[in-house]
Design a protein around this motif. Structure first.
Motif, PDB file in Angstrom:
ATOM      1  N   GLY A 118       5.304  -4.668   7.650  1.00 45.82           N
ATOM      2  CA  GLY A 118       5.628  -4.965   6.378  1.00 45.82           C
ATOM      3  C   GLY A 118       4.987  -3.926   5.329  1.00 45.82           C
ATOM      4  N   GLY A 119       3.790  -3.928   5.405  1.00 48.15           N
ATOM      5  CA  GLY A 119       2.874  -3.130   4.714  1.00 48.15           C
ATOM      6  C   GLY A 119       3.311  -1.497   4.896  1.00 48.15           C
ATOM      7  N   CYS A 120       3.382  -1.197   6.164  1.00 48.56           N
ATOM      8  CA  CYS A 120       3.829   0.229   6.450  1.00 48.56           C
ATOM      9  C   CYS A 120       5.199   0.482   5.978  1.00 48.56           C
ATOM     10  N   LEU A 121       6.278  -0.312   6.023  1.00 46.28           N
ATOM     11  CA  LEU A 121       7.336  -0.295   5.371  1.00 46.28           C
ATOM     12  C   LEU A 121       7.258  -0.324   3.978  1.00 46.28           C
ATOM     13  N   GLY A 122       6.632  -0.819   3.159  1.00 46.92           N
ATOM     14  CA  GLY A 122       6.457  -1.106   1.613  1.00 46.92           C
ATOM     15  C   GLY A 122       5.927   0.351   1.170  1.00 46.92           C
ATOM     16  N   SER A 178       5.845   3.064   2.964  1.00 41.81           N
ATOM     17  CA  SER A 178       6.708   4.355   3.106  1.00 41.81           C
ATOM     18  C   SER A 178       8.166   4.464   2.423  1.00 41.81           C
ATOM     19  N   TYR A 179       8.509   3.442   1.458  1.00 39.99           N
ATOM     20  CA  TYR A 179       9.656   3.411   0.844  1.00 39.99           C
ATOM     21  C   TYR A 179       9.540   4.371  -0.293  1.00 39.99           C
TER      22      TYR A 179
END
Length: 97
Positions: free
Chosen positions: A6-10, A12-13
């Motif tokens: 979730g942190g990586c997705l957040g 990289s958004y």
């Protein structure tokens, strides 16, 4: 694991650009496959660590060799395309180390 993903997705958004056309979504199943391989590898390592006479040193060596064979080899073969600064190489090698 969910917090890391979730942190990586957040991080990289980025807001979508109206002028950008998506050419291929081939990376989505490949990213999912990489996640499955990573999870399987860590599950095997955790199981091996619980076996009698498991050695921390042997597991460390096997994990390092596996990382070099997968990420290191791929980075060496594919990452040399184009020009890169020493800082970019440092950012890629430090997490692996």
């Amino acid at each position: 694991m969910a917090f890391v993903i979730g942190g990586c997705l957040g991080l990289s958004y980025s807001p979508p650009d109206a002028d950008t056309k998506i050419l291929s979504r081939r990376w989505i199943p490949l990213a999912f496959l990489a996640l499955i391989c990573w999870a399987t590898s860590n599950t095997i390592v955790k199981h091996a660590y619980s076996l009698p006479e498991a050695s921390e040193v042997n597991l460390m060596v096997c994990n390092t060799i596996g990382g070099v064979l997968s990420l290191g080899l791929y980075g060496f073969l594919k990452g040399r395309q184009g020009t890169h600064s020493a800082r970019e190489y440092l950012h890629s090698f430090v997490p692996m180390g």
